[in-house]
Design a protein around this motif. Structure first.
Motif, PDB file in Angstrom:
ATOM      1  N   ASP A 135       0.832  -1.208   0.000  1.00 42.21           N
ATOM      2  CA  ASP A 135       0.000   0.000   0.000  1.00 42.21           C
ATOM      3  C   ASP A 135       0.864   1.255   0.000  1.00 42.21           C
ATOM      4  N   HIS A 136       2.059   1.150  -0.579  1.00 45.49           N
ATOM      5  CA  HIS A 136       3.003   2.254  -0.497  1.00 45.49           C
ATOM      6  C   HIS A 136       2.587   3.465  -1.316  1.00 45.49           C
ATOM      7  N   ALA A 137       1.732   3.285  -2.309  1.00 47.91           N
ATOM      8  CA  ALA A 137       1.192   4.456  -3.018  1.00 47.91           C
ATOM      9  C   ALA A 137       0.343   5.288  -2.069  1.00 47.91           C
ATOM     10  N   LEU A 138      -0.419   4.626  -1.211  1.00 48.66           N
ATOM     11  CA  LEU A 138      -1.233   5.328  -0.215  1.00 48.66           C
ATOM     12  C   LEU A 138      -0.342   6.000   0.819  1.00 48.66           C
ATOM     13  N   ILE A 139       0.704   5.302   1.270  1.00 50.43           N
ATOM     14  CA  ILE A 139       1.623   5.885   2.245  1.00 50.43           C
ATOM     15  C   ILE A 139       2.292   7.127   1.664  1.00 50.43           C
ATOM     16  N   LEU A 140       2.747   7.037   0.412  1.00 51.75           N
ATOM     17  CA  LEU A 140       3.396   8.181  -0.232  1.00 51.75           C
ATOM     18  C   LEU A 140       2.429   9.344  -0.366  1.00 51.75           C
ATOM     19  N   ASP A 141       1.186   9.066  -0.754  1.00 49.82           N
ATOM     20  CA  ASP A 141       0.194  10.126  -0.894  1.00 49.82           C
ATOM     21  C   ASP A 141      -0.042  10.825   0.443  1.00 49.82           C
ATOM     22  N   ARG A 142      -0.148  10.042   1.516  1.00 50.82           N
ATOM     23  CA  ARG A 142      -0.340  10.631   2.849  1.00 50.82           C
ATOM     24  C   ARG A 142       0.884  11.440   3.267  1.00 50.82           C
ATOM     25  N   ALA A 143       2.081  10.974   2.907  1.00 49.54           N
ATOM     26  CA  ALA A 143       3.299  11.687   3.266  1.00 49.54           C
ATOM     27  C   ALA A 143       3.369  13.039   2.563  1.00 49.54           C
ATOM     28  N   ILE A 144       2.997  13.071   1.287  1.00 51.24           N
ATOM     29  CA  ILE A 144       2.998  14.340   0.554  1.00 51.24           C
ATOM     30  C   ILE A 144       1.984  15.307   1.155  1.00 51.24           C
ATOM     31  N   LYS A 145       0.830  14.802   1.511  1.00 49.15           N
ATOM     32  CA  LYS A 145      -0.178  15.661   2.153  1.00 49.15           C
ATOM     33  C   LYS A 145       0.341  16.207   3.483  1.00 49.15           C
ATOM     34  N   ARG A 146       1.090  15.383   4.205  1.00 49.04           N
ATOM     35  CA  ARG A 146       1.687  15.840   5.464  1.00 49.04           C
ATOM     36  C   ARG A 146       2.685  16.963   5.194  1.00 49.04           C
ATOM     37  N   LEU A 147       3.512  16.820   4.168  1.00 52.91           N
ATOM     38  CA  LEU A 147       4.439  17.879   3.795  1.00 52.91           C
ATOM     39  C   LEU A 147       3.696  19.172   3.484  1.00 52.91           C
ATOM     40  N   GLU A 152       2.228  25.075   5.981  1.00 56.86           N
ATOM     41  CA  GLU A 152       1.341  26.133   6.444  1.00 56.86           C
ATOM     42  C   GLU A 152       1.635  26.567   7.870  1.00 56.86           C
ATOM     43  N   TYR A 153       2.215  25.677   8.695  1.00 62.24           N
ATOM     44  CA  TYR A 153       2.397  26.072  10.096  1.00 62.24           C
ATOM     45  C   TYR A 153       3.783  25.738  10.655  1.00 62.24           C
ATOM     46  N   ALA A 154       4.702  25.347   9.820  1.00 58.77           N
ATOM     47  CA  ALA A 154       6.063  25.057  10.273  1.00 58.77           C
ATOM     48  C   ALA A 154       7.047  25.530   9.212  1.00 58.77           C
ATOM     49  N   ASN A 155       8.317  25.527   9.581  1.00 56.44           N
ATOM     50  CA  ASN A 155       9.360  25.990   8.664  1.00 56.44           C
ATOM     51  C   ASN A 155       9.965  24.845   7.868  1.00 56.44           C
ATOM     52  N   LEU A 156       9.173  23.852   7.539  1.00 62.09           N
ATOM     53  CA  LEU A 156       9.712  22.636   6.943  1.00 62.09           C
ATOM     54  C   LEU A 156      10.385  22.885   5.603  1.00 62.09           C
ATOM     55  N   ALA A 157       9.912  23.870   4.845  1.00 62.35           N
ATOM     56  CA  ALA A 157      10.510  24.138   3.534  1.00 62.35           C
ATOM     57  C   ALA A 157      11.990  24.463   3.654  1.00 62.35           C
ATOM     58  N   LEU A 158      12.389  25.098   4.752  1.00 58.96           N
ATOM     59  CA  LEU A 158      13.793  25.468   4.931  1.00 58.96           C
ATOM     60  C   LEU A 158      14.691  24.253   5.081  1.00 58.96           C
ATOM     61  N   GLU A 159      14.111  23.136   5.517  1.00 64.61           N
ATOM     62  CA  GLU A 159      14.916  21.928   5.716  1.00 64.61           C
ATOM     63  C   GLU A 159      15.404  21.337   4.390  1.00 64.61           C
ATOM     64  N   PHE A 160      14.784  21.716   3.279  1.00 61.20           N
ATOM     65  CA  PHE A 160      15.177  21.202   1.969  1.00 61.20           C
ATOM     66  C   PHE A 160      16.325  21.995   1.347  1.00 61.20           C
ATOM     67  N   LEU A 161      16.711  23.118   1.964  1.00 60.80           N
ATOM     68  CA  LEU A 161      17.655  24.044   1.356  1.00 60.80           C
ATOM     69  C   LEU A 161      18.984  24.073   2.096  1.00 60.80           C
ATOM     70  N   PRO A 162      20.046  24.557   1.450  1.00 60.57           N
ATOM     71  CA  PRO A 162      21.306  24.772   2.166  1.00 60.57           C
ATOM     72  C   PRO A 162      21.153  25.921   3.150  1.00 60.57           C
ATOM     73  N   ASP A 163      22.213  26.241   3.863  1.00 57.12           N
ATOM     74  CA  ASP A 163      22.123  27.257   4.913  1.00 57.12           C
ATOM     75  C   ASP A 163      21.746  28.629   4.360  1.00 57.12           C
ATOM     76  N   THR A 164      22.191  28.962   3.149  1.00 53.11           N
ATOM     77  CA  THR A 164      21.799  30.212   2.507  1.00 53.11           C
ATOM     78  C   THR A 164      21.139  29.896   1.174  1.00 53.11           C
ATOM     79  N   PHE A 165      20.168  30.731   0.808  1.00 55.55           N
ATOM     80  CA  PHE A 165      19.362  30.455  -0.379  1.00 55.55           C
ATOM     81  C   PHE A 165      18.713  31.747  -0.841  1.00 55.55           C
TER      82      PHE A 165
END
Length: 225
Positions: A135-147, A152-165
């Motif tokens: 059921d990994h397609a379902l797990i992946l879909d749920r993971a993307i929705k979590r991202l 909307e309420y956390a700084n998670l996007a910054l975790e994908f980037l280097p220290d400066t951007f």
């Protein structure tokens, strides 16, 4: 108090972890997949994962499986449990409950090699993956929705980037996760108003005017678990 015992009809349940590990590659959100080398679903692509060992914490099992099956040695910049999958028919081997984890791997994580019982490991477009086992397609879909929710309420996007951007690079992360384009002016206005960014004092040379580099503002916390 009497000793607790399982009723005769109790079902024996296996405990596993699966990891949806993401990184940004060439402006695209990618997910790390492994090609299974054993039945069931031999040769199919799947999320890294496996059974939890006795005495092992769930997050330790997730990191072990990620390291063993993909040879990724770097610790994720973000790791969290996000959902438990326990449908009785999700695994043909029997009743197996999987605690799914979301992981953000450091910027620049590209080289992966299949390990353990896998035939290989590779990065795939997260929004357009190949056919997945179990059921990994379902797990992946749920993971993307979590991202997407965490944007909307956390700084998670910054975790994908280097220290400066640059701001365009940050907007690119949002667009890659949401799988849609955003208005440039509104995006910058909203992000700068949140107070999570600070100018680094440096600029990146390129075609045209050098771009201002930003970093996480002092006091701005990393995305919380």
């Amino acid at each position: 108090m009497g000793t607790l015992s399982l009723p005769p009809q109790a079902t024996q349940v296996g405990l596993a972890v699966d990891v949806a590990a993401f990184a940004m590659h060439a402006g695209e959100l990618r997910v790390l997949l492994v090609q299974r080398g054993e039945l069931p679903h031999a040769r199919d692509w799947a999320l890294p994962g496996g059974f939890v060992q006795p005495g092992e914490a769930l997050h330790e099992a997730a990191l072990r499986e990620l390291r063993t099956e993909t040879t990724v040695e770097l610790e994720p910049r973000h790791l969290e449990q996000f959902y438990t999958f326990g449908e009785p028919s999700r695994d043909p081997r029997g009743r197996i409950v999987s605690v799914a984890h979301l992981a953000v791997l450091p910027h620049g994580t590209v080289r992966v090699t299949g390990g353990g019982h896998t035939l290989g490991a590779d990065w795939f477009p997260a929004h357009r993956p190949p056919r997945l086992a179990f059921d990994h397609a379902l797990i992946l879909d749920r993971a993307i929705k979590r991202l997407q929710i965490r944007l909307e309420y956390a700084n998670l996007a910054l975790e994908f980037l280097p220290d400066t951007f640059t701001l365009p690079e940050l907007q690119g992360v949002y667009e890659a996760i949401l799988d849609r384009q955003l208005d440039k002016r509104n995006f910058r206005k909203r992000l700068l108003a949140q107070g999570i960014l600070a100018p680094s004092g440096e600029r990146r040379s390129g075609v045209g005017r050098p771009a201002q580099l930003y970093r996480r503002a002092k006091g701005a916390k990393a995305a919380a678990l």
